[in-house]
Scaffold this active site. Sequence first.
Site, PDB file in Angstrom:
ATOM      1  N   SER A 171      -7.607 -10.844   4.223  1.00  0.00           N
ATOM      2  CA  SER A 171      -7.146  -9.045   4.451  1.00  0.00           C
ATOM      3  C   SER A 171      -8.733  -9.051   3.481  1.00  0.00           C
ATOM      4  O   SER A 171      -8.427  -7.922   2.723  1.00  0.00           O
ATOM      5  CB  SER A 171      -6.408  -8.463   3.343  1.00  0.00           C
ATOM      6  N   THR A 177     -12.256  -4.902   5.436  1.00  0.00           N
ATOM      7  CA  THR A 177     -12.576  -4.036   5.575  1.00  0.00           C
ATOM      8  C   THR A 177     -13.002  -3.708   4.015  1.00  0.00           C
ATOM      9  O   THR A 177     -13.611  -2.806   4.377  1.00  0.00           O
ATOM     10  CB  THR A 177     -10.977  -2.941   5.416  1.00  0.00           C
ATOM     11  N   GLY A 193      -4.658  -6.777   5.954  1.00  0.00           N
ATOM     12  CA  GLY A 193      -3.588  -8.026   7.240  1.00  0.00           C
ATOM     13  C   GLY A 193      -2.285  -8.768   6.840  1.00  0.00           C
ATOM     14  O   GLY A 193      -2.125  -9.374   7.521  1.00  0.00           O
ATOM     15  N   GLU A 194      -2.626  -9.337   5.592  1.00  0.00           N
ATOM     16  CA  GLU A 194      -1.602 -10.184   5.135  1.00  0.00           C
ATOM     17  C   GLU A 194      -0.364  -9.208   4.446  1.00  0.00           C
ATOM     18  O   GLU A 194       1.045  -9.652   4.334  1.00  0.00           O
ATOM     19  CB  GLU A 194      -2.085 -10.905   3.753  1.00  0.00           C
ATOM     20  N   GLY A 206      -7.477  -3.748   2.567  1.00  0.00           N
ATOM     21  CA  GLY A 206      -7.143  -4.846   3.370  1.00  0.00           C
ATOM     22  C   GLY A 206      -5.811  -4.653   4.109  1.00  0.00           C
ATOM     23  O   GLY A 206      -5.122  -4.463   2.954  1.00  0.00           O
TER      24      GLY A 206
END
Lengths: 160, 756
Positions: free
Chosen positions: B529, B532, B714-715, B712
């Site tokens: 992540s 970004t 994503g995770e 971030g």
Amino acid sequence: MSATRHIRFTLNGRPAAAEIGTHETLVDVLRDRFALFGARESCGQGLCGCCTVVVDGRAVSGCLFLAAAADGARVDTIEGLAPGERLDPVQEAFIECGAFQCGFCTPGFVLMTKQLLDENPEPSEDEIKHYLSGNLCRCGAYPEIIEAVRVASRKRKSGG
Amino acid sequence: MSATAKAGQVGRSLPRLEGRAKVTGRADYIHNLRLPGMLHGKIFRSVVAHGRIRRVDVEAARQVPGVYAVFVSDDIRRVIANPYYGPAFHDQPILAEGKVRHIGEPVAVVLAEDPHVAEEAARLIVAEYDELPAVTGEVEAMTSNVIVHDVLKPAGTFPDLKHLEGRKGTNLALDFHLRRGDVKPAFATADHVFEHTFRTQPVMHTPLEPFVSAAEPCDGTLTIYTASQSPSFVRIEIARLLSWPENRVRVKTAFLGGGFGAKLYIKLEALVAALALLTHRPVKISLAMDEQFFTITKHPSTFRIKSAVTKDGRITARECEVWWNGGAYADIGPRVTQKSGFTAAGPYDIDNVAIDSYALYTNRPPAGALRGFGIPQLVWAYESHTDMIARALDIDPVEFRRRNLLRDGRPQATGTVMQDAATGKVLDRLVERIGWGRPFDRGQGTIKRGRGVAVGFKASIAPTTSGAIFNIYADGSCALYCSTVDMGQGSDTAMAQIAAEVLDVPAESVRVVHPDTDVTPYDMATLGSRSTYHMGNAVKRAAEDARAKIEALKAELGLPPGSNIPLPELFRRKYGMQAGNIVGIGSFVPSYASPDHDTGLTPNATPFWMVGGAGAEVEVDTETGHVRIMRLINVADLGTPINPRIVETQLSGGAIMQLGFTMQECMEFADGQLLNPSLADYKIPGMRDLPARIENEAVAAVQQSGPFGAKGVGETATFGVSPAIANAIDDAVGVRLRELPLTPEAVYRALVKGGR
Ligand code: FES
Ligand code: FES
């Protein structure tokens, strides 16, 4: 594996012909002879729906469907769904709802959704889940896909 | 650094820029790649977990009509003198040499123009092994006599691995230790001490686009086309293997059909590079689904956690011992061990902490990064443990968390002071959404209902670098060159929005050039992540640099500052015609301080914190052990979203993936064999496995150092899912599961043994 044969079929509305190996699948032939990559092999076992192709109006797993069996058939792929600038309402709905991430599963889901709505223009959530249960999405875009099916259903009803 | 978005490009739920390409089946994946004269490779793999290779007979395969060549490790050595690769250790051979160390390890490869021919021929290869005893468990590997690697070969990239150079007789690939305060007296004087052990199972990323790489040789150069999350690393590592300068290796990617941490570092790239050099032809290898299971997995883990707690529910000490099953090759496992080690004690304010985190070699397929970099395994344990303590002390689990929660301004276990980590808000929003404290239907008869929450956090990977180039063409149109790989997370769209915000142009008008190491600048990788934040900052700087250069050009041409002369006109005045470029560059390297080797302490462990919580409401059928998830709530601190809609799909998608790892997925090994390397037997979540309701929320937050307040995502939604569900099951039926997955069988067996 050297046996070959000649097949003729209709591909996205146009006549097509190919010299194929009898062991080759429909996905092999669409990719290698016609440069159509929308139906793509993932599991190779008929379990994920990434390779969905419509043969004579019926969705099949192109990874298991022998190309020889397409002889004389009408074959429709994702590329034929919206040949021009204008997208199919199902495709529009998928974009609007963000119903994909990596997009690898998307052609399969779009084709199955179109089939579903052809058969059942206003499916319930349960009917959507049931109909699309043979398609997998590892990115987990399922909630957005269900939403896209609903939006597509409305779009088709209102003719746009 | 944070500037609030004013142009309206950031903060907009713009549909993905590549949406049209994806819904029409025309998006570009390496999977589709065809090169003139290309050969296809099929890998022949080991069927034993550990053994000396006595003989590999490839003659029959060579005789198959249509086979171009068959290669084994000796052939690889003709073009790569030392064919061992890896980001942390140079331990992984391109093809097995002398020994195989896991089931499915590549031993030989067949090349043919027709992939079906290559596959047929590979079946005719015969290998004989002297089987060796295998070590499979991570705890067992600490003390086992079975040694996976005779000598340890750290790559030299990570200073904290250097001391392992040349070490013999051990399976330990890294040990991370953290000591804060002193746990001993705290345990000795504690009102209560709790100790539990939790385990996680082997699972696999299962991207639907399986691993695929191709290499094309040209006069003294090599182009590698690969579905990779780390094109810059691939170039550096292939150049190292070949002893070539970086500029002779070109690495290109396209959209990835999923990555999730699988497609990092070197997977097939070194093999196709060697094969292309051996044959002087382009070579492509596309793995079949089953082969992915032998390539990379998620670390199974064992976590022993022990806490000292006062009678009023304050945690005064915590001891964590974590063993990570890294499989036969280290991949990035040592980094998972260290980075996740920072936060193994959880998002709690604890004065005395001892953490020991061990990366172990075993004879299992290699394990690497998978969406969370070890954090989901840890949160599973510490948030289950947290609930168990609260219940034992008869304190409400939410109240117990509130009493101990680590908040901004307080030092975390590493000593780094927390900043921009909305732990409190995440917990509050979870509690509000789930209606904690309000009565709810607890079910009846054989159907029982329960609820649970969990909160986890993660330090970002550091130190890492990102670079970006923003190029304005003479007609005023523009392109962004960056090596962030869009594998479905929507980075193309987010990066375009960031650049567009700076230049005040529509994000749709920014063309994003996909990673190509000859064109796009270095980026550490698309993982953890980090994009970004890191690439987002680099892109912002590149766009700002371009903007400054536009202003400088105006000044040079004698135009008044702030003049709104159209860009094409500006170029025409400068060059006399439609010509030239304005090139902005930006790079970003956050500050970071390595942890002390002995204490694990550092004042600056991470550039940003990610916080994610989950709430679950479940229904347990006490007759069958079946668990239905009625509601799954994901709440996260991801700073200020660049694209709220994409952020929400990331949260929801991450949670659904983790739901698979929680409820159903497990690689089953028996007698050294993997029983279920296929989607038929390894079931990833489908439509039918969705929770009845899934809700996602990003709390109002700002990451001060992030681009326009973002960080971030994503995770984040993977953190809390597993323990929230286990806590809810306990709440419903009073049984505690300490091992994933939470299958009906596991629940049923626990029920039979009896609840609290
Ligand atoms: S590839 Fe055909 S169903 Fe999965
Ligand atoms: S969008 Fe990635 S698999 Fe469905």
